[in-house]
Enzyme design. Sequence first.
Site, PDB file in Angstrom:
ATOM      1  N   SER A  47       0.817  -1.210   0.000  1.00 20.03           N
ATOM      2  CA  SER A  47       0.000   0.000   0.000  1.00 20.03           C
ATOM      3  C   SER A  47       0.851   1.260   0.000  1.00 20.03           C
ATOM      4  O   SER A  47       0.453   2.289  -0.567  1.00 20.03           O
ATOM      5  CB  SER A  47      -0.941   0.002   1.211  1.00 20.03           C
ATOM      6  N   ASP A  58       2.048  -0.760   8.996  1.00 17.11           N
ATOM      7  CA  ASP A  58       3.378  -1.270   8.661  1.00 17.11           C
ATOM      8  C   ASP A  58       3.808  -0.764   7.292  1.00 17.11           C
ATOM      9  O   ASP A  58       2.990  -0.641   6.373  1.00 17.11           O
ATOM     10  CB  ASP A  58       3.382  -2.797   8.640  1.00 17.11           C
ATOM     11  N   ASP A  60       5.797  -1.936   4.212  1.00 21.33           N
ATOM     12  CA  ASP A  60       6.364  -3.126   3.581  1.00 21.33           C
ATOM     13  C   ASP A  60       7.506  -2.707   2.665  1.00 21.33           C
ATOM     14  O   ASP A  60       7.330  -1.829   1.809  1.00 21.33           O
ATOM     15  CB  ASP A  60       5.299  -3.872   2.775  1.00 21.33           C
ATOM     16  N   ASP A 113       8.153  -4.135   7.700  1.00 21.52           N
ATOM     17  CA  ASP A 113       8.310  -5.516   7.241  1.00 21.52           C
ATOM     18  C   ASP A 113       9.368  -5.506   6.144  1.00 21.52           C
ATOM     19  O   ASP A 113       9.218  -4.788   5.142  1.00 21.52           O
ATOM     20  CB  ASP A 113       7.001  -6.075   6.681  1.00 21.52           C
ATOM     21  N   LYS A 174     -11.011  -0.332   0.753  1.00 19.36           N
ATOM     22  CA  LYS A 174     -10.365  -0.697   2.009  1.00 19.36           C
ATOM     23  C   LYS A 174     -11.220  -0.288   3.202  1.00 19.36           C
ATOM     24  O   LYS A 174     -11.404  -1.057   4.146  1.00 19.36           O
ATOM     25  CB  LYS A 174      -8.981  -0.033   2.100  1.00 19.36           C
ATOM     26  N   TYR A 183     -11.313  -7.498   5.579  1.00 18.33           N
ATOM     27  CA  TYR A 183     -10.123  -7.051   4.849  1.00 18.33           C
ATOM     28  C   TYR A 183      -8.887  -7.634   5.529  1.00 18.33           C
ATOM     29  O   TYR A 183      -8.325  -7.030   6.441  1.00 18.33           O
ATOM     30  CB  TYR A 183     -10.046  -5.520   4.841  1.00 18.33           C
TER      31      TYR A 183
END
Length: 238
Positions: A47, A58, A60, A113, A174, A183
Amino acid sequence: MIIADTCYALKSKFNIVVDWVKQLTRIRGYTDQMVEDANAVIYTIGSYRLGVHDPGVDIDTLCVGPSYVNRDADFFFVLHDLLSGTEEVTELQPIPDAHVPVMKFKFDGISIDLLYASVSLLVVPDNLDISDVSVLYDVDEPTVRSLNRCRVTDQILKHVPNVEHFRTTFRCLKYWAKQRGVYSNVTGFLGGVNGALLVARGIVSKCFRSARGRAATITMISSNFPPPVQPSQMSRRT
């Protein structure tokens, strides 16, 4: 500010992984010039890369390193030890057996992450085109899955006719899904990339290009879905 803090965290993490690769290059007996050229590249994925991330979620990220720096020993042990000795890093959690192997941690309070992909290059250039199919040559399945987290995102943004329409629609999807507790990949529902593909496919289709289609933010259509949902035709590898 969250954005400024995020940029600082990513820049600091980039410096750590480059130092990690240079250290391993020196240990493995490569020349001084090779040590100087040694590099790793950090990409945002998910995202955050799509531009639809929420504050506090988080981040990513994907680290792409050279062929001689591996995941099992170098990433999950050597880099893990470097991160564990870094003052800003807390809650460090390696998950090597995940479908997409990942290290989770917080950097100055920001949740990150981190995936790793070792590509078939001795030196990884800063301008590496991760969309080029050649990055997938001679790599294992976990590496392909890690690289595709970034590649799929780029293909979505490349093929939607209007990126801002896509982002607005995906944010609505979302919000709608989270309000109803549906979700999450972990619980068996559609997650980020699945929802992004469906929204992208809908926007690319003719019904979303019409004024009426854009006015209806999300249209749910029943289908058997025998083929995979994709925003564009895929080329076949020979």
